[in-house]
Design an enzyme around this catalytic site. Structure first.
Site, short mmCIF file in Angstrom:
data_model
loop_
_atom_site.label_atom_id
_atom_site.label_comp_id
_atom_site.label_asym_id
_atom_site.label_seq_id
_atom_site.Cartn_x
_atom_site.Cartn_y
_atom_site.Cartn_z
N SER A 160 25.71 10.48 87.31
CA SER A 160 24.83 11.10 86.50
C SER A 160 23.48 11.08 86.68
O SER A 160 22.62 12.09 86.18
CB SER A 160 25.13 11.02 85.09
OG SER A 160 24.59 9.62 84.76
N LYS A 209 21.81 10.30 75.79
CA LYS A 209 20.96 10.32 76.89
C LYS A 209 19.69 11.09 76.26
O LYS A 209 18.58 10.89 76.35
CB LYS A 209 21.62 10.90 78.01
CG LYS A 209 22.50 10.06 78.86
CD LYS A 209 22.77 10.93 79.96
CE LYS A 209 23.75 9.66 80.72
NZ LYS A 209 24.79 10.39 81.79
#
Lengths: 803, 264
Positions: free
Chosen positions: A654, A697
Site C-alpha cells: 500500500s 490511515k
C-alpha cells in the site's frame, strides 16, 4: 490533465437513515429465528445433514465470531428433532473371553431397564440362593454325601485296623501320620527286647504283616483325595441343581421382559449358566482369585452380572447433538479407566467410559477443528472411527506401548454419526492439500461469509437479528438510532459502505457495553449515544499504543513533516493492528538516487524487515521507471527507498504509490508537499490500486495534523477504488466539511504526482516527448542525463584500461 | 437362674497329645480358665506306644497326607514330640499374657485315654482335644467350616443335662459361652426324663435362648451323630455316676470334631 477535486463529505461516510427503519425500537420487531447473509453455508449444511452417505461430513469454515457454531447448532437441532432417539448401548461381561466385553444395543431407555433388572437380580439372588442352600433338604443331601465319604474312609481304615488287630497289630497315630505296631500278649506295643526274643520266623511274619498293612494303608491314603474329589464333584453338582432352581425363575422374568431382543436373551442365557456354575459367589464362599481384570476377587465377584450403560437415551425424543469443547482422544472415542488395587492397576468392563462419538451416535457431533488437530491423536482417532464406521475403544497408552498391563478390548460399536468440524478457512485448505483422507471424510464445505450486502432489506434483517440478540442476552431494546449506528459500525467493520459485517461477536460486545451505559443512565432503551459511547470507550481502552506513537510524532521523536516541501521525501501511511483495534500511522518515506545500473534498493528488504508483498511493490517501481522513462536507453540510476524510523516488519504494497512519488521527486528534483499523506499501490502501467485499512490511515494522518494545526492544506491521497470503503469518523468528516482537511482520490500515478508537486505530470506529445517543465519531462531528462553520464564514464574507464 | 457355684480353687486341665488338635482346644480351655479365674494346666501326653514302636527295627511311619513311608526311630519321635510340646508351651504363654491367667505345662508319658480319665477324676474342669484325624476328613471338615450352622453365625454349643450339680455347672458354662459367642445353645436330655429335665434346665437358664434335643437315655452315639450332623463348637459333659448317660464313652474322644469339656 483536469484538476483533481477533493472528495465531498457525501462519500466520506454513508450513514444509515434511521427514519427509514420501520420500527421505533427493536421490541416492535417480530421474532427472528433465521440466519442472515449465509445462504451458501446454509445450503451446504442442509445438504450435508440431509444426505445419508458415507463421508458427507461437514466442514464449516469461516472467521470466528461469524456465528458458525450458533448457526450449525441450531440447524442440527432442527434436523435432530425430525429423527428418533437412537439406541442405548451397554457393555456386559463376556463370560467366554473376559477381556473382551460385549456390546449390547437396546432401544432408547431400555438400557437402564436392563441394568436395573440385573441389579435387582443380583439382590434377589443374594437372598434366594443362600435361602435355598439353607434348606433342610440341601443340608441332609450334603450330609449324606459327607457321610458316604466318611463311611467309605472309616470303613477302609477300620477294616484295615481290624485286620491289623487280627494279626495282633495296633493302628497308631504319630505326630505326622500313622504307623503299625505289633502287640505283646498283654495288648501293649511289644518292647524291643521282647521282639528280639521272638523266633526269626515270627519276627519275619510280623515284619511282613506290618509291611503288607503299610502298603494297604498307603493305597487307602492315596485313594482318599480321589474320594474327596468325587464327593466335591457331587456336592458341586448338587449346588448347581440348587442354584438353577433358585435362579431359573428370576432370570426367566427378565428374559420375558426382554424377549423382543434376541441378543439380550442370549446374554441372559449366559448369565444363567454362569450363575449356576458360580453359585458359591452368592453364598459369600468364593475363593479369592488372582483377580484377572479385577473380576473374580471376592468383593467384585458379582460385579460381572452388572450392566454398564454407557449410552442412555431414556426419555429423549430426538437424535443427539453433541458439542465437545475439549476433543481429546479419549474424550472422543471413550476410555477404559483403572483403579488401584493392592498396588497395581486393575480394570473391568464397568470402568468403560463412553466418548463423544458414543453420545453422538445416531445424531450429530460438533467439533472445533483446531482443537481436534492440536490434541494428540484426536484427529487420527476421529478419522479412524469415521473410516471404519465403528467406535473401537483402544487405550492410547496401550496403542503407544506406554503401558503393558492387562487391559480390555471392548467390542467395537457401529457408528452412524454426522460430524461437523468448525474451523478457519486456512485449516480447510491445508487439510484438503495435505491430508488425503480429509476430502473423503469431509465432503461438504460450508463456507461462512463475513459480509453481506447493505440495503434496505438487509438493514431490517440486521435490526431483527439485533433484537433477537438483545432478548437472548437480556439487554435493553435498541431504538432506531442505536440500530442505525450499529449498522454503520458494521459497515465500518466490513470496510465497505455497501456491505455489512456479520462478524456478530463484535456487534454483541458493543451492544452489551451500550446496554451497560444505558442502564447506568436509567434509560429504558439503548440509543445511538450509548452505542457511540461503547465504540469510543472500547477504542480508548485499547489505544494506549496509538497515543504514545502520536505523542512521539508531536514531540518530534518520530519525524513527520506536515508542512513545507521536500525533495525525495513523502508521508506514507501504515496500519497497526493491536488485536481488537487498529489505527493508522504516518511514516516518512525517503528516496535517494545516484548513477547506477537501474536497481531500486529496498532497504527494508535488504535488512529483512520487509515482507514479500512489499518487496514485490518495490520491484514494480523499477519496471515502471524503465518502461515510462527509459524505453530507448539504459535505466542508469540506482535508487534506495526506506521507511524512516521503522523498526518492525513492513508488509503490503500500500506504500508503493508513495514510494514511487518519492522516487520521481528525487529524480525530477521537484519537492513534495509534506502536508499530504499518500496511500495506494501501483502496477507497472501506473494505475493506482485499492488498499486495505483506508479509514484508519486517513484518520491516523488527520489526528497527527489536528494535533498541530489544521491548515486546510493537509490532505490524504487514496486510490479511487477505495472510495466505496470510506466510513470515516465524524470529526474527520466535519473537518473536511469545514475545509480544514482534504481527501483526494486518484486513479493514476500522474494524478498523484501532480497533486503532490503542484506541477503538471505531463503527457508525451507527437514526438513522444514529455513537456520539459512537467514532472515526467524532468524525470526523463534526468534519466537520459544519467544514461549519458554512464556511457561517458564507461568510455573513460575503457580508455584508462587501454592505457 | 440360681447360679450353680463353682467350687473355690477351681482347677482347669486341658489334655493334649500329638495326634490331637491343640490350638482350638487350648483357646477354649483358656476361655474357661479366665472365666472361673482358675489356674490352667496343660497336660501333654507323649504316647508311650510310639516310643515302643520306634525301638523296633522295622518301624516306619506313613505320612498322613501323602502316604509316603519313612523310618521311625526314637530320636525322630522324641524330636517331634518335643517340638509339639514347645509349640504348646508358646501357645500357653500367649494365652497367659492375653487373659491374665496362670498357666503351666506338664508333659507325661503314657496313654491319652487313661490320662484323660484320670485327669477328669482329679480336676474340676477337663478339656479334651479332639482327634486331629480331621485332617483325614478334609471334605467333612470343609463342609463343617462352610456350613453356617443352620443360619449365619458360629456353630452351636452343646451340653448334656441330667440335673446333677455337675450338669448344672456345665449348663451355666455352656450358656455363658453361647451368649458370648453368639452361638446357639443346644441341651441334650435323655428322652425318658425329657419334660422334667427340660423344665428344670429352662428354669436354670431363665431368658437365655435354648434348643432341647431329646435322645435315648445312655446312647451317647446318638448325641454324637447329632453333633456331627449339626456342627458344634464345644461339647460339655457333666461328670458323675448319676449321669443318665453313665460314664464318658471313650469313642467320643476319637469321634468328636470339637473340644470336649468334662465338668465336675
Amino acid at each position: 490533465m483536469p484538476r483533481i477535486e477533493p472528495l465531498t463529505t457525501e462519500v466520506l461516510y454513508t450513514p444509515c437513515d434511521s427514519s427509514r427503519l420501520p420500527f421505533q425500537d427493536t421490541s416492535d420487531l417480530e421474532e427472528f429465528d433465521g440466519v442472515i447473509g449465509q445462504p451458501r453455508a446454509l445450503g451446504a449444511i442442509n445438504f450435508g445433514t440431509g444426505i445419508a452417505r458415507d463421508g458427507f461430513n461437514i466442514f464449516a469454515m469461516g472467521s470466528s465470531g461469524t456465528g458458525r457454531f450458533t448457526i450449525v447448532k441450531r440447524i442440527l437441532e432442527q434436523q435432530a428433532a425430525k429423527r428418533d432417539a437412537p439406541s442405548d448401548w451397554c457393555y456386559v461381561y463376556n463370560f467366554g473371553t473376559p477381556h473382551k466385553p460385549n456390546a449390547l444395543r437396546l432401544p432408547a431407555g431400555r438400557g437402564v431397564t436392563l441394568r436395573d433388572d440385573m441389579q435387582q437380580l443380583i439382590e434377589d439372588l443374594g437372598s434366594a440362593i443362600p435361602s435355598a442352600f439353607e434348606a433342610e433338604e440341601y443340608h441332609s443331601r450334603v450330609e449324606k454325601l459327607e457321610q458316604e465319604l466318611n463311611e467309605r474312609r472309616d470303613q477302609a481304615l477300620s477294616q484295615l485296623a481290624t485286620e491289623a488287630g487280627e494279626h495282633n497289630i495296633r493302628f497308631l497315630h504319630t505326630p505326622a501320620g500313622f504307623a503299625f505296631a505289633p502287640l505283646d500278649k498283654k495288648g501293649e506295643v511289644i518292647r524291643p527286647e521282647s521282639f528280639e526274643q521272638l523266633s526269626p520266623e515270627d519276627k519275619q511274619n510280623i515284619e511282613r504283616t506290618v509291611e503288607d498293612l503299610q502298603k494297604r494303608l498307603q493305597r487307602i491314603i492315596r485313594q482318599i483325595p480321589i474320594w474327596q474329589k468325587e464327593t466335591r464333584e457331587k456336592i458341586k453338582e448338587l449346588d448347581r441343581e440348587i442354584g438353577r432352581y433358585a435362579a431359573d425363575h428370576l432370570i426367566g422374568l427378565i428374559k420375558d421382559r426382554h424377549k423382543d431382543l434376541p441378543e439380550v436373551v442370549a446374554y441372559l442365557d449366559d448369565v444363567e449358566r454362569d450363575i449356576v456354575e458360580h453359585v458359591r459367589d452368592f453364598r459369600g464362599e468364593s475363593e479369592p482369585q488372582a483377580g484377572l481384570l479385577g473380576i473374580g476377587s471376592k468383593p467384585d465377584a458379582l460385579n460381572r452380572y452388572n450392566v454398564n450403560v454407557i449410552i442412555d437415551h431414556d426419555g429423549e425424543q430426538a437424535a443427539p447433538v453433541v458439542y465437545q469443547d475439549l476433543p481429546t482422544y479419549s474424550n472422543m472415542v471413550g476410555r477404559v479407566e483403572y483403579r488401584a488395587q493392592m498396588g497395581t492397576l486393575v480394570t473391568d468392563f464397568m470402568l468403560i467410559k463412553s466418548g463423544d462419538l458414543h453420545r453422538a451416535n445416531g445424531g450429530y457431533l460438533i467439533l472445533d477443528a483446531m482443537r481436534v488437530l492440536t490434541q494428540p491423536f484426536a484427529w487420527d482417532g476421529l478419522k479412524r472411527a469415521l473410516r471404519s464406521r465403528e467406535i473401537r475403544i483402544e487405550p492410547l497408552e496401550k496403542a503407544l506401548g506406554f503401558m503393558s498391563t492387562v487391559s480390555l478390548e471392548p467390542e467395537p460399536i457401529p457408528l452412524d454419526v454426522k460430524v461437523v468440524l468448525i474451523g478457519e478457512r486456512m485449516l480447510y485448505y491445508l487439510l484438503s492439500r495435505y491430508d488425503p483422507e480429509f476430502s473423503d471424510l469431509f465432503k461438504v464445505a460450508a463456507d461462512f461469509d463475513e459480509r453481506m450486502d447493505r440495503d434496505a432489506d438487509s438493514n431490517v434483517q440486521f435490526a431483527r437479528l439485533v433484537g433477537r440478540i438483545a432478548r437472548q442476552e437480556s439487554l435493553l431494546d435498541l431504538d432506531q438510532g442505536a440500530v442505525a449506528r450499529l449498522i454503520e459500525h458494521s459497515s465500518r467493520l466490513a470496510e465497505d459502505t455497501e456491505k455489512l459485517s456479520i462478524h456478530m461477536r463484535e456487534i454483541v460486545d458493543i451492544m452489551q457495553e451500550a446496554d451497560f451505559h444505558a442502564r447506568q443512565g436509567a434509560q429504558q432503551l439503548i440509543s445511538r449515544g450509548h452505542v457511540q459511547q461503547a465504540i469510543d470507550d472500547k477504542i480508548y481502552r485499547l489505544d494506549r499504543v496509538r497515543e504514545h506513537i502520536y505523542e512521539a510524532i508531536r514531540r518530534g521523536t518520530l519525524k513527520i513533516d506536515i508542512k513545507d516541501e521536500k525533495v525525495g521525501q513523502i508521508n506514507g501511511l501504515s496500519v497497526l493492528d493491536l488485536g481488537g483495534f487498529s489505527f493508522g500511522q504516518p511514516a516518512r518515506i525517503t528516496a535517494t538516487m545516484r548513477l547506477g545500473s537501474g536497481k531500486v534498493i529496498d532497504i527494508q528488504r535488504e535488512t529483512e524487515m520487509g515482507g514479500n508483498i512489499h518487496s514485490k511493490g518495490v520491484l514494480i517501481l523499477s519496471n515502471y521507471l524503465a518502461s515510462h522513462y527509459a524505453r530507448g536507453h539504459p535505466l542508469s540510476m540506482s535508487a534506495s527507498l526506506v521507511f524512516e524510523q521503522s523498526y518492525g516488519l513492513v508488509e503490503g504494497d500500500s506504500a508503493s504509490l508513495a514510494e514511487l512519488c518519492a522516487l520521481l521527486s528525487a529524480l525530477s528534483g521537484l519537492p513534495i508537499k509534506q502536508s499530504f499523506a499518500v496511500t495506494g499501490s501501483v502496477n507497472q502501467i501506473g494505475e493506482v490500486q485499492a488498499i486495505g485499512g483506508v479509514n484508519q490511515k486517513i484518520e491516523g494522518f488527520f489526528d497527527i495534523c489536528r494535533a498541530g494545526e489544521l491548515t486546510g492544506e493537509q490532505a490524504v491521497l487514496i486510490p479511487r477504488s477505495n472510495v466505496p470503503h470510506l466510513m470515516l469518523r465524524d470529526d474527520v468528516v466535519a473537518a473536511v466539511a469545514a475545509g480544514e482537511f482534504e481527501i483526494y482520490a486518484v486513479d493514476a500515478v500522474d494524478q498523484a504526482v501532480a497533486l503532490l508537486t503542484g506541477v503538471e505530470a505531463g503527457v508525451r506529445d507527437r514526438n513522444d516527448e514529455y513537456p520539459p517543465d512537467s514532472v515526467n519531462g524532468k524525470v526523463e531528462r534526468a534519466l537520459i542525463g544519467l544514461a549519458t553520464r554512464r556511457r561517458e564514464y564507461g568510455r573513460e574507464r575503457e580508455d584508462r584500461d587501454k592505457e | 437362674m440360681n447360679e450353680p457355684q463353682q467350687k473355690s480353687g477351681t482347677r482347669v486341665t486341658v489334655v493334649i497329645d500329638a495326634s490331637r488338635s491343640s490350638v482350638d482346644t487350648l483357646k477354649t480351655a483358656a476361655d474357661i480358665a479366665a472365666r472361673v479365674q482358675a489356674h490352667l494346666m496343660a497336660l501333654f501326653i507323649e504316647d508311650i506306644n510310639l516310643f515302643s514302636l520306634a525301638e523296633l527295627p522295622f518301624a516306619r511311619e506313613l505320612d498322613r497326607t501323602s502316604g509316603a513311608s519313612r523310618p521311625l526311630d526314637r530320636h525322630a519321635v522324641t524330636r517331634a514330640l518335643q517340638a509339639d510340646a514347645e509349640r504348646i508351651r508358646q501357645l500357653l504363654e500367649n494365652e497367659s499374657a492375653q487373659r491374665q491367667i496362670k498357666t503351666s505345662l506338664k508333659v507325661v508319658r503314657g496313654h491319652y485315654v487313661s490320662a484323660a480319665m484320670q485327669a477328669a477324676e482329679e480336676t474340676d474342669v477337663v478339656i479334651l482335644s479332639h482327634v486331629a484325624g480331621v485332617r483325614l476328613r478334609t471334605v467333612a471338615a470343609r463342609m463343617q467350616r462352610r456350613r453356617p450352622a443352620r443360619g449365619a453365625g458360629p456353630r452351636p454349643v452343646w451340653t448334656v443335662f441330667d440335673g446333677s450339680p455337675a450338669a448344672q455347672r456345665a449348663l451355666a458354662m455352656a450358656r455363658d459361652f453361647s451368649i458370648e459367642r453368639g452361638a446357639e445353645l443346644v441341651v441334650v436330655i435323655a428322652r425318658r426324663s425329657f419334660k422334667r429335665l427340660a423344665a428344670e434346665a429352662k428354669d436354670l437358664l431363665g431368658d437365655a435362648p435354648v434348643r432341647f434335643r431329646a435322645i435315648a437315655g445312655g446312647d451317647a452315639g446318638e448325641a454324637l451323630r447329632a453333633i456331627l450332623a449339626e456342627g458344634s463348637s464345644m461339647f460339655f459333659w457333666p461328670r458323675g455316676e448319676s449321669s443318665l448317660f453313665g460314664k464318658l464313652p471313650a469313642f467320643l474322644l476319637d469321634e468328636l470334631v470339637c473340644p470336649l469339656i468334662i465338668v465336675s
